[in-house]
Design a protein around this motif. Structure first.
Motif, PDB file in Angstrom:
ATOM      1  N   GLU A   1       0.814  -1.220   0.000  1.00  0.00           N
ATOM      2  CA  GLU A   1       0.000   0.000   0.000  1.00  0.00           C
ATOM      3  C   GLU A   1       0.845   1.267   0.000  1.00  0.00           C
ATOM      4  OE1 GLU A   1      -2.477  -0.440   3.422  1.00  0.00           O
ATOM      5  OE2 GLU A   1      -3.577  -2.115   2.532  1.00  0.00           O
ATOM      6  N   ASN A   2       2.006   1.226   0.604  1.00  0.00           N
ATOM      7  CA  ASN A   2       2.857   2.417   0.715  1.00  0.00           C
ATOM      8  C   ASN A   2       3.892   2.515  -0.393  1.00  0.00           C
ATOM      9  OD1 ASN A   2       2.377   4.103   3.328  1.00  0.00           O
ATOM     10  ND2 ASN A   2       1.956   1.963   3.839  1.00  0.00           N
ATOM     11  N   TRP A   3       3.902   1.556  -1.295  1.00  0.00           N
ATOM     12  CA  TRP A   3       4.906   1.497  -2.356  1.00  0.00           C
ATOM     13  C   TRP A   3       4.395   2.184  -3.619  1.00  0.00           C
ATOM     14  CZ3 TRP A   3       9.204   0.140  -0.267  1.00  0.00           C
ATOM     15  CH2 TRP A   3      10.320  -0.079  -1.064  1.00  0.00           C
ATOM     16  N   ALA A   4       5.258   2.949  -4.276  1.00  0.00           N
ATOM     17  CA  ALA A   4       4.924   3.559  -5.562  1.00  0.00           C
ATOM     18  C   ALA A   4       4.930   2.478  -6.642  1.00  0.00           C
ATOM     19  CB  ALA A   4       5.933   4.651  -5.905  1.00  0.00           C
ATOM     20  N   GLU A   5       4.162   2.707  -7.691  1.00  0.00           N
ATOM     21  CA  GLU A   5       4.097   1.743  -8.798  1.00  0.00           C
ATOM     22  C   GLU A   5       5.483   1.452  -9.373  1.00  0.00           C
ATOM     23  OE1 GLU A   5       1.605  -0.100  -9.793  1.00  0.00           O
ATOM     24  OE2 GLU A   5       0.179   0.833  -8.421  1.00  0.00           O
ATOM     25  N   ASN A   6       6.359   2.443  -9.357  1.00  0.00           N
ATOM     26  CA  ASN A   6       7.708   2.281  -9.891  1.00  0.00           C
ATOM     27  C   ASN A   6       8.761   2.212  -8.780  1.00  0.00           C
ATOM     28  OD1 ASN A   6       7.508   4.919  -9.050  1.00  0.00           O
ATOM     29  ND2 ASN A   6       8.536   5.784 -10.828  1.00  0.00           N
ATOM     30  N   GLY A   7       8.326   1.989  -7.542  1.00  0.00           N
ATOM     31  CA  GLY A   7       9.242   1.945  -6.412  1.00  0.00           C
ATOM     32  C   GLY A   7      10.249   0.809  -6.523  1.00  0.00           C
ATOM     33  N   VAL A   8      11.456   1.049  -6.003  1.00  0.00           N
ATOM     34  CA  VAL A   8      12.564   0.099  -6.117  1.00  0.00           C
ATOM     35  C   VAL A   8      13.118  -0.210  -4.727  1.00  0.00           C
ATOM     36  CG1 VAL A   8      14.879  -0.243  -7.093  1.00  0.00           C
ATOM     37  CG2 VAL A   8      13.152   1.002  -8.398  1.00  0.00           C
TER      38      VAL A   8
ATOM     39  N   LYS B   1       4.784  -2.702  -6.852  1.00  0.00           N
ATOM     40  CA  LYS B   1       4.005  -3.359  -5.808  1.00  0.00           C
ATOM     41  C   LYS B   1       4.130  -4.876  -5.860  1.00  0.00           C
ATOM     42  CE  LYS B   1       0.703   0.433  -5.459  1.00  0.00           C
ATOM     43  NZ  LYS B   1       0.838   0.817  -4.067  1.00  0.00           N
ATOM     44  N   ASP B   2       4.111  -5.455  -7.070  1.00  0.00           N
ATOM     45  CA  ASP B   2       4.264  -6.912  -7.180  1.00  0.00           C
ATOM     46  C   ASP B   2       5.647  -7.357  -6.706  1.00  0.00           C
ATOM     47  OD1 ASP B   2       1.695  -7.287  -8.131  1.00  0.00           O
ATOM     48  OD2 ASP B   2       2.314  -7.274 -10.246  1.00  0.00           O
ATOM     49  N   GLY B   3       6.664  -6.583  -7.082  1.00  0.00           N
ATOM     50  CA  GLY B   3       8.023  -6.912  -6.668  1.00  0.00           C
ATOM     51  C   GLY B   3       8.192  -6.859  -5.161  1.00  0.00           C
ATOM     52  N   ILE B   4       7.614  -5.831  -4.522  1.00  0.00           N
ATOM     53  CA  ILE B   4       7.758  -5.709  -3.072  1.00  0.00           C
ATOM     54  C   ILE B   4       6.971  -6.808  -2.361  1.00  0.00           C
ATOM     55  CG2 ILE B   4       5.904  -4.083  -2.459  1.00  0.00           C
ATOM     56  CD1 ILE B   4       9.525  -3.872  -1.258  1.00  0.00           C
TER      57      ILE B   4
END
Length: 155
Positions: free
Chosen positions: A50-57, A69-72
């Motif tokens: 929920e707190n992750w950006a779509e492009n977050g790394v 989000k899928d990666g996290i």
């Protein structure tokens, strides 16, 4: 370690360009980090998603990264599912860019896990880059940490 140093430099650059009077912006970002830490205690990996950006790394081992989000979820899900796992953190500082759409937070973390039937506790520093979304919420764009050195047995 190299990425932590690079991000520390980024934080310094953002801090140098931040408005001296953007107290409200920094407080909003501190609140976002604190809220994330609180909800992670009850909602685990779902709080991360929920707190992750779509492009977050997020770094995933020495040579890989988890993206979006899928990666996290794939990265953090097994950790939160493991018996005895916990992760807590406490933010100590926040900075906002002049444009108000990028910010950084840093603080301390503590993770607890089980290995070979024994509790393993690790502590360290973390550094998070946040991006402001169109709805005004803050989401994690990049997050990393640097573990404290292990205590060496006395000889």
């Amino acid at each position: 370690m190299k990425s932590f140093l690079a991000l520390s430099l980024l934080s310094t650059l953002i801090a140098a360009s931040a408005h001296a009077d953007d107290t409200a912006g920094r407080e909003a970002l501190l609140k976002a980090d604190r809220d994330f830490a609180t909800v992670a205690q009850t909602r685990g990996v779902e709080a991360w998603v929920e707190n992750w950006a779509e492009n977050g790394v997020h770094p995933d081992g020495p040579t890989a990264v988890a993206v979006g989000k899928d990666g996290i979820r794939k990265q953090m899900g097994p950790q939160y599912a493991a018996p005895g796992f916990s992760l807590t953190w406490s933010v100590s500082h926040a900075e906002i860019s002049r444009g108000g759409n990028v910010g950084t937070t840093k603080g301390r973390y503590k993770s607890t896990s089980m290995k070979d039937g024994k509790k393993v506790v690790r502590t360290g520093d973390y550094f998070t880059v946040w991006q402001k979304e169109k709805d005004g919420s803050w989401k994690v764009a990049f997050d990393t940490g640097d573990r404290d050195p292990e205590s060496q047995p006395k000889s």
